[in-house]
Design a protein around this motif. Structure first.
Motif, PDB file in Angstrom:
ATOM      1  N   VAL A 292       0.829  -1.208   0.000  1.00 52.02           N
ATOM      2  CA  VAL A 292       0.000   0.000   0.000  1.00 52.02           C
ATOM      3  C   VAL A 292       0.864   1.260   0.000  1.00 52.02           C
ATOM      4  N   GLN A 293       1.933   1.264   0.766  1.00 51.68           N
ATOM      5  CA  GLN A 293       2.715   2.482   0.956  1.00 51.68           C
ATOM      6  C   GLN A 293       3.840   2.654  -0.058  1.00 51.68           C
ATOM      7  N   GLN A 294       4.308   1.574  -0.688  1.00 51.37           N
ATOM      8  CA  GLN A 294       5.455   1.689  -1.582  1.00 51.37           C
ATOM      9  C   GLN A 294       5.144   1.222  -3.006  1.00 51.37           C
ATOM     10  N   GLN A 295       4.676  -0.017  -3.150  1.00 53.36           N
ATOM     11  CA  GLN A 295       4.531  -0.591  -4.482  1.00 53.36           C
ATOM     12  C   GLN A 295       3.396   0.055  -5.271  1.00 53.36           C
ATOM     13  N   TRP A 296       2.264   0.295  -4.634  1.00 54.19           N
ATOM     14  CA  TRP A 296       1.141   0.911  -5.335  1.00 54.19           C
ATOM     15  C   TRP A 296       1.455   2.343  -5.763  1.00 54.19           C
ATOM     16  N   PRO A 297       1.941   3.218  -4.870  1.00 53.54           N
ATOM     17  CA  PRO A 297       2.249   4.588  -5.322  1.00 53.54           C
ATOM     18  C   PRO A 297       3.289   4.630  -6.439  1.00 53.54           C
ATOM     19  N   ALA A 298       4.222   3.666  -6.457  1.00 53.57           N
ATOM     20  CA  ALA A 298       5.279   3.675  -7.474  1.00 53.57           C
ATOM     21  C   ALA A 298       4.726   3.489  -8.887  1.00 53.57           C
ATOM     22  N   ARG A 299       3.543   2.895  -9.035  1.00 57.56           N
ATOM     23  CA  ARG A 299       2.961   2.667 -10.367  1.00 57.56           C
ATOM     24  C   ARG A 299       2.257   3.909 -10.919  1.00 57.56           C
ATOM     25  N   ARG A 300       1.914   4.850 -10.066  1.00 60.10           N
ATOM     26  CA  ARG A 300       1.337   6.131 -10.473  1.00 60.10           C
ATOM     27  C   ARG A 300       0.090   5.969 -11.348  1.00 60.10           C
ATOM     28  N   LEU A 301      -0.787   5.116 -10.916  1.00 59.29           N
ATOM     29  CA  LEU A 301      -2.055   4.949 -11.619  1.00 59.29           C
ATOM     30  C   LEU A 301      -2.975   6.116 -11.277  1.00 59.29           C
ATOM     31  N   GLN A 302      -3.668   6.652 -12.292  1.00 57.52           N
ATOM     32  CA  GLN A 302      -4.485   7.851 -12.102  1.00 57.52           C
ATOM     33  C   GLN A 302      -5.983   7.553 -12.061  1.00 57.52           C
ATOM     34  N   ARG A 303      -6.423   6.600 -12.868  1.00 61.74           N
ATOM     35  CA  ARG A 303      -7.872   6.372 -12.990  1.00 61.74           C
ATOM     36  C   ARG A 303      -8.341   5.112 -12.275  1.00 61.74           C
ATOM     37  N   ILE A 304      -7.406   4.313 -11.808  1.00 65.92           N
ATOM     38  CA  ILE A 304      -7.755   3.116 -11.034  1.00 65.92           C
ATOM     39  C   ILE A 304      -7.366   3.369  -9.589  1.00 65.92           C
ATOM     40  N   ARG A 305      -8.318   3.239  -8.687  1.00 68.24           N
ATOM     41  CA  ARG A 305      -8.082   3.562  -7.272  1.00 68.24           C
ATOM     42  C   ARG A 305      -8.049   2.293  -6.431  1.00 68.24           C
ATOM     43  N   LEU A 306      -7.198   2.317  -5.420  1.00 73.78           N
ATOM     44  CA  LEU A 306      -7.009   1.171  -4.534  1.00 73.78           C
ATOM     45  C   LEU A 306      -7.747   1.384  -3.224  1.00 73.78           C
ATOM     46  N   HIS A 307      -8.401   0.301  -2.753  1.00 79.63           N
ATOM     47  CA  HIS A 307      -9.019   0.282  -1.431  1.00 79.63           C
ATOM     48  C   HIS A 307      -8.577  -1.014  -0.750  1.00 79.63           C
ATOM     49  N   ALA A 308      -7.604  -0.907   0.150  1.00 85.97           N
ATOM     50  CA  ALA A 308      -7.105  -2.068   0.890  1.00 85.97           C
ATOM     51  C   ALA A 308      -7.811  -2.108   2.232  1.00 85.97           C
ATOM     52  N   LEU A 309      -8.688  -3.090   2.416  1.00 89.28           N
ATOM     53  CA  LEU A 309      -9.591  -3.119   3.565  1.00 89.28           C
ATOM     54  C   LEU A 309      -9.379  -4.369   4.410  1.00 89.28           C
ATOM     55  N   TRP A 310      -9.689  -4.253   5.682  1.00 92.06           N
ATOM     56  CA  TRP A 310      -9.883  -5.423   6.532  1.00 92.06           C
ATOM     57  C   TRP A 310     -11.331  -5.378   7.003  1.00 92.06           C
ATOM     58  N   LEU A 311     -12.134  -6.327   6.558  1.00 96.27           N
ATOM     59  CA  LEU A 311     -13.553  -6.384   6.906  1.00 96.27           C
ATOM     60  C   LEU A 311     -13.732  -7.346   8.074  1.00 96.27           C
ATOM     61  N   PRO A 312     -14.013  -6.849   9.274  1.00 98.38           N
ATOM     62  CA  PRO A 312     -14.068  -7.715  10.449  1.00 98.38           C
ATOM     63  C   PRO A 312     -15.246  -8.672  10.457  1.00 98.38           C
ATOM     64  N   SER A 313     -16.310  -8.349   9.754  1.00 94.61           N
ATOM     65  CA  SER A 313     -17.515  -9.186   9.743  1.00 94.61           C
ATOM     66  C   SER A 313     -17.610  -9.973   8.446  1.00 94.61           C
ATOM     67  N   TRP A 314     -17.979 -11.236   8.546  1.00 92.95           N
ATOM     68  CA  TRP A 314     -18.138 -12.038   7.337  1.00 92.95           C
ATOM     69  C   TRP A 314     -19.290 -11.518   6.484  1.00 92.95           C
ATOM     70  N   ARG A 315     -20.276 -10.886   7.120  1.00 95.28           N
ATOM     71  CA  ARG A 315     -21.380 -10.320   6.346  1.00 95.28           C
ATOM     72  C   ARG A 315     -20.897  -9.184   5.444  1.00 95.28           C
ATOM     73  N   ASP A 316     -20.043  -8.320   5.962  1.00 98.61           N
ATOM     74  CA  ASP A 316     -19.492  -7.244   5.130  1.00 98.61           C
ATOM     75  C   ASP A 316     -18.704  -7.820   3.956  1.00 98.61           C
TER      76      ASP A 316
END
Length: 447
Positions: A292-316
């Protein structure tokens, strides 16, 4: 007196959906169930699952989940060896105390492998000291311990010792074996010299509760779902575009999943095909922060956005899968013998899949190879396989453009085949196997 089944996970129970599914299946069939593992001192998922509350197994915690050995400093091999030795010895002490002192007598014990060491030997000692007369203990093979050590770049001698102990110990000490694929069964027959009659293949399958939750989730519009999720989860900058394509993958952030392949494919999609969309990655693990902090920013993607999540509930987790457009599996399998649970979850939620191809998934899942599958085919598959970043980019476009037809194929696969439900598949495979061993439901009288 009800028969007692013990399920042993020498790991974080929250990250062991298969063993939790075992626990609820045994409890639903009238057994007293104890689930042992690391994590919180309650049965995982009970707060969210109505079925779980009705037939809730007991959870016996081994303590807080330990940190992974591969996340520690391995600059020198002896550092790794000492860390591994300490991990084994500390788990050995806690596990023996739990099996031999804290736990009452039991009739059936199922131990998850990996890790084989010290699980197999502790389970045998526990069976010898605390098992009731005619009790049986089984190994549930999710993968091989030695292959995981190889991925973690353990010393070659340590890998060889682990492989010998794993195969020899399971052959001579356990009464029976479960495994997640036909390929893994064939490996055990050939390498551990086990009789095929002592092994049963029990595939990972979605529980009925997951399928029903996904159906309910799809009745809500994506825009309403995004608003509800944003209000429920304390996530900063959680702004999903409901109109854009959603690509989703889940990962434990370990070396056996090539996240660089995903990055390369996203670069191809944006720069060569003009894609714009949302990429959702669920899960947590040792390599997450670097990505999240190094590899993703290095690619400099403009129109594709990243959402790295931890979903605590199996329902989510289920609801996010149900609203996504393209499911991606980067699981390569350290041994090539197991199947990715995330693919099963995606199909259960009606989500078409693009999965990394390797021996086992290519032979045991009904997915064609992307490089040989084109527009000439009239019927859309439930998923496709890719081998590299370019094929992943093609697969993502194919799934996006054919998502309606592929969702129908997924629905036909999951809803049209009763064996794709965990409860049915479990009852058709594991129960008859246990009955042959003398520890099934019909053996209850006189116990």
């Amino acid at each position: 007196m009800r028969r007692h089944v013990v399920l042993l996970v020498l790991g974080n129970v929250q990250q062991s959906p298969r063993m939790r599914a075992h626990a609820h299946a045994w409890a639903a069939h009238g057994f007293q169930v104890t689930l042992i593992g690391y994590g919180e001192s309650r049965t995982p998922d009970d707060d969210d699952d109505d079925d779980a509350r009705r037939v809730s197994p007991r959870f016996l915690s081994l303590g807080p989940a330990p940190s992974s050995v591969h996340a520690r400093n391995r600059a020198r091999r002896w550092h790794y060896a000492l860390a591994m030795l300490w991990s084994v010895l500390s788990r050995l002490a806690v596990l023996l105390w739990t099996l031999c002192v804290r736990l009452e007598r039991w009739d059936v014990l199922i131990a998850q492998n990996p890790p084989a060491i010290p699980t197999i030997f502790c389970a045998y000692i526990g069976w010898w000291l605390r098992g009731r007369r005619r009790s049986q203990w089984l190994v549930d093979w999710h993968n091989s311990t030695s292959s995981i050590l190889q991925v973690q770049r353990a010393p070659t001698r340590l890998v060889a010792i682990a492989r010998t102990l794993e195969l020899t110990g399971s052959r001579w000490l356990a009464h029976g074996h479960l495994c997640v694929s036909r390929a893994l069964k064939a490996y055990l027959v050939a390498q551990a010299r086990l009789s095929p009659e002592r092994i049963v293949v029990v595939y990972d399958r979605p529980r009925q509760a997951m399928i029903e939750e996904a159906l309910r989730a799809r009745q809500m519009s994506r825009k309403a779902f995004v608003q509800a999720l944003r209000a429920r989860l304390p996530l900063r900058a959680f702004e999903l575009d409901a109109a854009a394509p959603w690509l989703i993958t889940s990962t434990s952030w370990t070396p056996d999943e090539n996240m660089h392949c995903l990055l390369d494919a996203l670069c191809v999609l944006e720069r060569e095909h003009g894609w714009a969309g949302e990429v959702i990655i669920t899960g947590r693990g040792p390599l997450r922060d670097a990505f999240v902090q190094q590899q993703w920013p290095a690619r400099r993607l403009q129109r594709i956005r990243l959402h790295a999540l931890w979903l605590p509930s199996w329902r989510d987790y289920v609801q996010v899968l149900a609203h996504a457009d393209v499911g991606i599996s980067l699981h390569a399998s350290s041994s090539g013998l197991d199947l990715p649970m995330k693919v099963v979850d995606m199909l259960a939620c009606g989500l078409p899949v693009a999965a990394l191809s390797y021996f086992c998934i290519a032979n045991e899942m009904p997915f064609p190879q992307m490089r040989t599958y084109g527009e000439a085919h009239r019927s859309a598959p439930a998923g496709v396989l890719f081998s590299d970043a370019n094929e992943l980019a093609l697969a993502a476009q194919y799934v996006w453009h054919h998502r309606a037809a592929m969702r129908e194929a997924v629905a036909e696969l999951v809803a049209g085949d009763a064996s794709w439900r965990w409860e049915t598949h479990w009852a058709d495979t594991l129960l008859p196997f246990c009955q042959r061993l003398g520890c099934g439901p019909e053996e209850r009288k006189g116990v």
